[in-house]
Design a protein around this motif. Sequence first.
Motif, PDB file in Angstrom:
ATOM      1  N   TYR A 270       0.833  -1.207   0.000  1.00 23.33           N
ATOM      2  CA  TYR A 270       0.000   0.000   0.000  1.00 23.33           C
ATOM      3  C   TYR A 270       0.863   1.251   0.000  1.00 23.33           C
ATOM      4  O   TYR A 270       0.618   2.187  -0.783  1.00 23.33           O
ATOM      5  CB  TYR A 270      -0.925   0.012   1.215  1.00 23.33           C
ATOM      6  CG  TYR A 270      -1.648   1.327   1.384  1.00 23.33           C
ATOM      7  CD1 TYR A 270      -2.704   1.680   0.544  1.00 23.33           C
ATOM      8  CD2 TYR A 270      -1.261   2.243   2.361  1.00 23.33           C
ATOM      9  CE1 TYR A 270      -3.357   2.898   0.673  1.00 23.33           C
ATOM     10  CE2 TYR A 270      -1.911   3.459   2.500  1.00 23.33           C
ATOM     11  CZ  TYR A 270      -2.953   3.783   1.659  1.00 23.33           C
ATOM     12  OH  TYR A 270      -3.597   4.997   1.789  1.00 23.33           O
TER      13      TYR A 270
ATOM     14  N   ARG B 129       2.461   1.750  -3.426  1.00 18.86           N
ATOM     15  CA  ARG B 129       1.506   2.237  -4.429  1.00 18.86           C
ATOM     16  C   ARG B 129       1.132   3.695  -4.196  1.00 18.86           C
ATOM     17  O   ARG B 129       0.994   4.457  -5.150  1.00 18.86           O
ATOM     18  CB  ARG B 129       0.243   1.374  -4.406  1.00 18.86           C
ATOM     19  CG  ARG B 129       0.448  -0.047  -4.903  1.00 18.86           C
ATOM     20  CD  ARG B 129      -0.878  -0.787  -4.917  1.00 18.86           C
ATOM     21  NE  ARG B 129      -0.742  -2.201  -5.225  1.00 18.86           N
ATOM     22  CZ  ARG B 129      -1.766  -3.039  -5.298  1.00 18.86           C
ATOM     23  NH1 ARG B 129      -3.009  -2.609  -5.078  1.00 18.86           N
ATOM     24  NH2 ARG B 129      -1.568  -4.304  -5.583  1.00 18.86           N
ATOM     25  N   ARG B 130       0.966   4.078  -2.940  1.00 21.03           N
ATOM     26  CA  ARG B 130       0.638   5.480  -2.656  1.00 21.03           C
ATOM     27  C   ARG B 130       1.795   6.392  -3.054  1.00 21.03           C
ATOM     28  O   ARG B 130       1.583   7.466  -3.636  1.00 21.03           O
ATOM     29  CB  ARG B 130       0.314   5.664  -1.172  1.00 21.03           C
ATOM     30  CG  ARG B 130      -1.072   5.220  -0.768  1.00 21.03           C
ATOM     31  CD  ARG B 130      -2.170   6.039  -1.442  1.00 21.03           C
ATOM     32  NE  ARG B 130      -2.090   7.446  -1.099  1.00 21.03           N
ATOM     33  CZ  ARG B 130      -2.406   8.430  -1.920  1.00 21.03           C
ATOM     34  NH1 ARG B 130      -2.799   8.179  -3.165  1.00 21.03           N
ATOM     35  NH2 ARG B 130      -2.326   9.698  -1.509  1.00 21.03           N
TER      36      ARG B 130
ATOM     37  N   THR C  27       1.842   6.675  -6.755  1.00 20.20           N
ATOM     38  CA  THR C  27       0.701   7.452  -7.226  1.00 20.20           C
ATOM     39  C   THR C  27       1.020   8.942  -7.155  1.00 20.20           C
ATOM     40  O   THR C  27       0.815   9.684  -8.122  1.00 20.20           O
ATOM     41  CB  THR C  27      -0.548   7.146  -6.376  1.00 20.20           C
ATOM     42  OG1 THR C  27      -0.945   5.794  -6.608  1.00 20.20           O
ATOM     43  CG2 THR C  27      -1.700   8.070  -6.749  1.00 20.20           C
TER      44      THR C  27
ATOM     45  N   TYR D 180      -1.867   4.624 -13.147  1.00 18.17           N
ATOM     46  CA  TYR D 180      -2.669   3.972 -12.104  1.00 18.17           C
ATOM     47  C   TYR D 180      -2.673   4.848 -10.855  1.00 18.17           C
ATOM     48  O   TYR D 180      -1.653   5.429 -10.491  1.00 18.17           O
ATOM     49  CB  TYR D 180      -2.062   2.605 -11.778  1.00 18.17           C
ATOM     50  CG  TYR D 180      -2.658   1.933 -10.548  1.00 18.17           C
ATOM     51  CD1 TYR D 180      -3.813   1.173 -10.642  1.00 18.17           C
ATOM     52  CD2 TYR D 180      -2.054   2.075  -9.304  1.00 18.17           C
ATOM     53  CE1 TYR D 180      -4.358   0.561  -9.527  1.00 18.17           C
ATOM     54  CE2 TYR D 180      -2.587   1.473  -8.182  1.00 18.17           C
ATOM     55  CZ  TYR D 180      -3.742   0.714  -8.298  1.00 18.17           C
ATOM     56  OH  TYR D 180      -4.275   0.116  -7.184  1.00 18.17           O
TER      57      TYR D 180
ATOM     58  N   GLN E 197      -3.539   4.661  -6.780  1.00 17.19           N
ATOM     59  CA  GLN E 197      -3.944   3.939  -5.575  1.00 17.19           C
ATOM     60  C   GLN E 197      -4.675   4.920  -4.667  1.00 17.19           C
ATOM     61  O   GLN E 197      -4.083   5.874  -4.163  1.00 17.19           O
ATOM     62  CB  GLN E 197      -2.726   3.375  -4.833  1.00 17.19           C
ATOM     63  CG  GLN E 197      -3.028   2.849  -3.432  1.00 17.19           C
ATOM     64  CD  GLN E 197      -3.972   1.667  -3.445  1.00 17.19           C
ATOM     65  OE1 GLN E 197      -3.700   0.654  -4.079  1.00 17.19           O
ATOM     66  NE2 GLN E 197      -5.092   1.787  -2.741  1.00 17.19           N
TER      67      GLN E 197
END
Length: 289
Positions: free
Chosen positions: A51, A54-55, A58, A109, A111
């Motif tokens: 997580y 991905r953050r 992002t 993408y 997140q």
Amino acid sequence: MLERLNQAMEHIERRLDQEIDVAELARIAVTSEYHFRRLFSALAGLPLSEYIRRRRLTVAGADVLAGEETLLDIAVRYGYGSGEAFARAFRAVHGVGPGEARRTGAALYSQPRMSFRLVIEGSSGMRYRIVAKEEFRVVGRKARVPLVHEGMNPAIVAFVRSMDPETRRRIEGLADQEPRGIVNVADRVADSRTEGTELDYYYGVVTGADVPEDLDVLVVPAGAWVVFESSGAFPQALQYLWRDAFTQWFPSNPSYRSRPGPEISSVVVSQDGSQADAELWLPIERTAS
């Protein structure tokens, strides 16, 4: 508990361009680092480390498209030691390299930022009991296998099938205490609980009997356990039991938290292989009052 978890999530957001100390997140949530990682992965559906990655990527993706900084400056700000390392991580999440994304304005993408909220459920309830056990031994056969979250684990299936029937009968004959019968034990599971990471799997029994030299032994220290019981479709009955333990039982019973130790399951499958009676043992400890 949910308020504390959300405070930890806010801490992550403020430090996406800095090192994030999981011990500090656990302190904010007023729990242990071990329990925080387990609870997060069960509630969020992905490991904490994934997580955060991905953050970070992002937010970094927005900076890449903005075009105001060099790609190397962005890479360094988000903790990557080189442009190449950043490019590999960026491509793994976005499906395109940062340079190409900047040149073409490619779709990236995102997140979403996570937060936790209360959803009124719990109409079905959970059957559980708390058990205190002295030190015990799991005796059987051991293999190193990858972690699989959904469905049957092919490596475990192949390992069990590779054992001759006589060995399985000898192992089963050693059982003399709870959990009864053949048990499946997962030990040394990676903190991240990422799909594909490896763990020690034991096919064995809990026993105080003398151990034959050709069998493997796992010594489990004394401690408290929460024991869940469920019946339903196989293998979902057991996999959902683990999920529900962390998404329902632990949040509803804040006096307890998980502690390091093996996870033990016992499954009795129907003759047609479609249904099962499952029992899941998780090591726990009382939280500080």
